[in-house]
Design a protein around this motif. Structure first.
Motif, PDB file in Angstrom:
ATOM      1  N   ILE A 174      17.377   9.008   1.399  1.00  0.00           N
ATOM      2  CA  ILE A 174      18.332   9.752   1.872  1.00  0.00           C
ATOM      3  C   ILE A 174      18.660   9.653   3.509  1.00  0.00           C
ATOM      4  N   PRO A 175      19.818  10.038   3.860  1.00  0.00           N
ATOM      5  CA  PRO A 175      20.398  10.173   5.230  1.00  0.00           C
ATOM      6  C   PRO A 175      19.584  11.077   6.062  1.00  0.00           C
ATOM      7  N   LEU A 176      19.239  10.848   7.322  1.00  0.00           N
ATOM      8  CA  LEU A 176      18.764  11.824   7.973  1.00  0.00           C
ATOM      9  C   LEU A 176      19.130  11.557   9.552  1.00  0.00           C
ATOM     10  N   SER A 177      19.359  12.702   9.889  1.00  0.00           N
ATOM     11  CA  SER A 177      19.862  12.718  11.331  1.00  0.00           C
ATOM     12  C   SER A 177      18.963  13.667  12.380  1.00  0.00           C
ATOM     13  N   LEU A 178      18.581  13.370  13.210  1.00  0.00           N
ATOM     14  CA  LEU A 178      17.534  14.015  14.182  1.00  0.00           C
ATOM     15  C   LEU A 178      17.386  13.345  15.395  1.00  0.00           C
ATOM     16  N   LYS A 179      17.190  14.332  16.284  1.00  0.00           N
ATOM     17  CA  LYS A 179      16.929  13.913  17.850  1.00  0.00           C
ATOM     18  C   LYS A 179      15.262  13.675  17.988  1.00  0.00           C
ATOM     19  N   ILE A 180      15.207  12.719  18.614  1.00  0.00           N
ATOM     20  CA  ILE A 180      13.464  12.202  19.062  1.00  0.00           C
ATOM     21  C   ILE A 180      13.456  11.998  20.410  1.00  0.00           C
ATOM     22  N   ASN A 181      12.822  12.725  21.147  1.00  0.00           N
ATOM     23  CA  ASN A 181      12.770  12.548  22.605  1.00  0.00           C
ATOM     24  C   ASN A 181      14.087  12.109  23.546  1.00  0.00           C
ATOM     25  N   GLY A 182      15.009  13.084  22.780  1.00  0.00           N
ATOM     26  CA  GLY A 182      16.437  13.012  23.695  1.00  0.00           C
ATOM     27  C   GLY A 182      17.285  12.079  23.120  1.00  0.00           C
ATOM     28  N   LYS A 183      16.998  11.312  22.016  1.00  0.00           N
ATOM     29  CA  LYS A 183      17.780  10.223  21.592  1.00  0.00           C
ATOM     30  C   LYS A 183      18.145  10.604  20.179  1.00  0.00           C
ATOM     31  N   ASP A 184      19.321  10.589  19.791  1.00  0.00           N
ATOM     32  CA  ASP A 184      19.881  10.679  18.428  1.00  0.00           C
ATOM     33  C   ASP A 184      19.716   9.629  17.488  1.00  0.00           C
ATOM     34  N   TYR A 185      19.190   9.679  16.309  1.00  0.00           N
ATOM     35  CA  TYR A 185      19.074   8.764  15.273  1.00  0.00           C
ATOM     36  C   TYR A 185      19.659   8.976  13.850  1.00  0.00           C
ATOM     37  N   THR A 194       9.831  15.950  19.782  1.00  0.00           N
ATOM     38  CA  THR A 194       9.259  15.407  20.908  1.00  0.00           C
ATOM     39  C   THR A 194       8.068  14.761  20.731  1.00  0.00           C
ATOM     40  N   THR A 195       7.637  13.628  21.153  1.00  0.00           N
ATOM     41  CA  THR A 195       6.318  13.130  20.790  1.00  0.00           C
ATOM     42  C   THR A 195       5.792  12.763  22.279  1.00  0.00           C
ATOM     43  N   ILE A 196       4.444  12.172  22.457  1.00  0.00           N
ATOM     44  CA  ILE A 196       4.052  12.067  23.873  1.00  0.00           C
ATOM     45  C   ILE A 196       4.769  10.852  24.479  1.00  0.00           C
ATOM     46  N   GLU A 197       5.620  10.040  23.957  1.00  0.00           N
ATOM     47  CA  GLU A 197       6.573   9.414  24.694  1.00  0.00           C
ATOM     48  C   GLU A 197       7.534   9.900  25.322  1.00  0.00           C
ATOM     49  N   GLY A 198       7.934  11.034  24.938  1.00  0.00           N
ATOM     50  CA  GLY A 198       8.952  11.911  25.521  1.00  0.00           C
ATOM     51  C   GLY A 198       8.629  12.983  26.596  1.00  0.00           C
ATOM     52  N   LEU A 199       7.422  13.152  26.773  1.00  0.00           N
ATOM     53  CA  LEU A 199       6.901  14.037  27.904  1.00  0.00           C
ATOM     54  C   LEU A 199       7.108  13.556  29.454  1.00  0.00           C
ATOM     55  N   ASN A 238       8.930  12.102  32.598  1.00  0.00           N
ATOM     56  CA  ASN A 238      10.428  11.812  32.860  1.00  0.00           C
ATOM     57  C   ASN A 238      10.293  10.434  33.713  1.00  0.00           C
ATOM     58  N   GLY A 239      10.723   9.461  33.356  1.00  0.00           N
ATOM     59  CA  GLY A 239      10.539   8.118  33.751  1.00  0.00           C
ATOM     60  C   GLY A 239       9.204   7.993  34.185  1.00  0.00           C
ATOM     61  N   ASP A 240       9.053   7.584  35.270  1.00  0.00           N
ATOM     62  CA  ASP A 240       7.727   7.168  35.839  1.00  0.00           C
ATOM     63  C   ASP A 240       6.889   8.369  36.262  1.00  0.00           C
ATOM     64  N   ASN A 241       7.454   9.631  36.191  1.00  0.00           N
ATOM     65  CA  ASN A 241       6.853  10.658  36.595  1.00  0.00           C
ATOM     66  C   ASN A 241       6.299  11.321  35.320  1.00  0.00           C
ATOM     67  N   LEU A 242       4.950  11.305  35.512  1.00  0.00           N
ATOM     68  CA  LEU A 242       4.328  12.120  34.331  1.00  0.00           C
ATOM     69  C   LEU A 242       4.369  13.728  34.152  1.00  0.00           C
ATOM     70  N   HIS A 243       4.118  14.193  32.989  1.00  0.00           N
ATOM     71  CA  HIS A 243       4.401  15.700  32.722  1.00  0.00           C
ATOM     72  C   HIS A 243       3.025  16.232  33.581  1.00  0.00           C
ATOM     73  N   PRO A 244       3.232  17.430  34.053  1.00  0.00           N
ATOM     74  CA  PRO A 244       1.944  17.966  34.625  1.00  0.00           C
ATOM     75  C   PRO A 244       0.681  18.013  33.848  1.00  0.00           C
ATOM     76  N   MET A 245       0.978  18.264  32.526  1.00  0.00           N
ATOM     77  CA  MET A 245      -0.430  18.196  31.537  1.00  0.00           C
ATOM     78  C   MET A 245      -0.866  16.824  31.478  1.00  0.00           C
ATOM     79  N   GLN A 246      -0.225  15.695  31.636  1.00  0.00           N
ATOM     80  CA  GLN A 246      -0.408  14.375  31.716  1.00  0.00           C
ATOM     81  C   GLN A 246      -1.380  14.076  32.904  1.00  0.00           C
ATOM     82  N   GLU A 247      -0.746  14.585  34.048  1.00  0.00           N
ATOM     83  CA  GLU A 247      -1.542  14.380  35.264  1.00  0.00           C
ATOM     84  C   GLU A 247      -2.866  15.279  35.383  1.00  0.00           C
TER      85      GLU A 247
END
Length: 200
Positions: free
Chosen positions: A51-62, A122-127, A129-138
């Motif tokens: 089936i065709p599937l369109s969704l957005k993952i970590n801000g990117k359209d697939y 949103t996956t762990i890769e999307g938390l 912001n570039g080189d800036n970790l999410h506060p929870m990761q820190e």
């Protein structure tokens, strides 16, 4: 003598009849089993369908073509090479595969990708912001909220949801919310402290 001879002939005839019946039955078993398996497959298993599937993952359209039976976990790991989401038990019991769908945490191993058209994942890769970790990761780094690290991505995704949903009024509430995420190393105190620090 004659009686003994007749008895032997009778026994041989019975044996022949039994053996013939047994071999006749065996000849039909493969067809019977095959028919049974076909009925079971048709009744209990979902047929393969691309089936065709369109969704957005970590801000990117697939835009994807995927098997209708593919879980979100396998789609992320096998199709898109987003391996930060871990496959632990693959039965929805350990929480290692936790991701967010439209901001809500879900177990990706129990979520069919076909149910997510036009959803935002949103996956762990999307938390980060570039080189800036999410506060929870820190916070996980600061409070040693991990040991082997296998469950950490799922723990962090659930921890972010815990804070976002305001489930941090007490240590007990945090532990209850996080109870679906298992850490076999036992880093629960560090995880709880990390969540508390972000919640402040």
């Amino acid at each position: 003598m004659n009686n003994q001879h007749d008895s032997t002939k009778t026994y041989s005839r019975r044996f022949f009849i039994k053996a013939s019946s047994a071999f006749t039955a065996l000849a039909f078993i493969p067809q019977t089993v095959k028919a049974f398996c076909h009925d079971v497959k048709e009744t209990f298993f979902v047929k393969k369908e691309i089936i065709p599937l369109s969704l957005k993952i970590n801000g990117k359209d697939y835009a994807l073509n995927t098997d209708s039976r593919t879980t979100l976990l396998d789609l992320l790991r096998e199709n898109l090479n987003l391996t930060g989401t871990k496959k632990g038990c693959d039965h929805g019991q350990c929480g290692a595969c936790t991701v967010h769908v439209d901001g809500k945490r879900v177990l990706s191993c129990l979520t069919l990708s076909a149910t997510l058209p036009n959803k935002e994942v949103t996956t762990i890769e999307g938390l980060a912001n570039g080189d800036n970790l999410h506060p929870m990761q820190e916070a996980f780094l600061e409070h040693d909220g991990y040991q082997c690290g296998y469950c950490t991505s799922g723990q962090i995704m659930s921890a972010v949801a815990c804070v976002n949903e305001g489930r941090t009024t007490s240590t007990e509430e945090i532990k209850e919310f996080m109870s679906g995420n298992i850490c076999r190393c036992g880093a629960y105190n560090g995880i709880t402290n990390a969540i508390k620090s972000v919640a402040k």
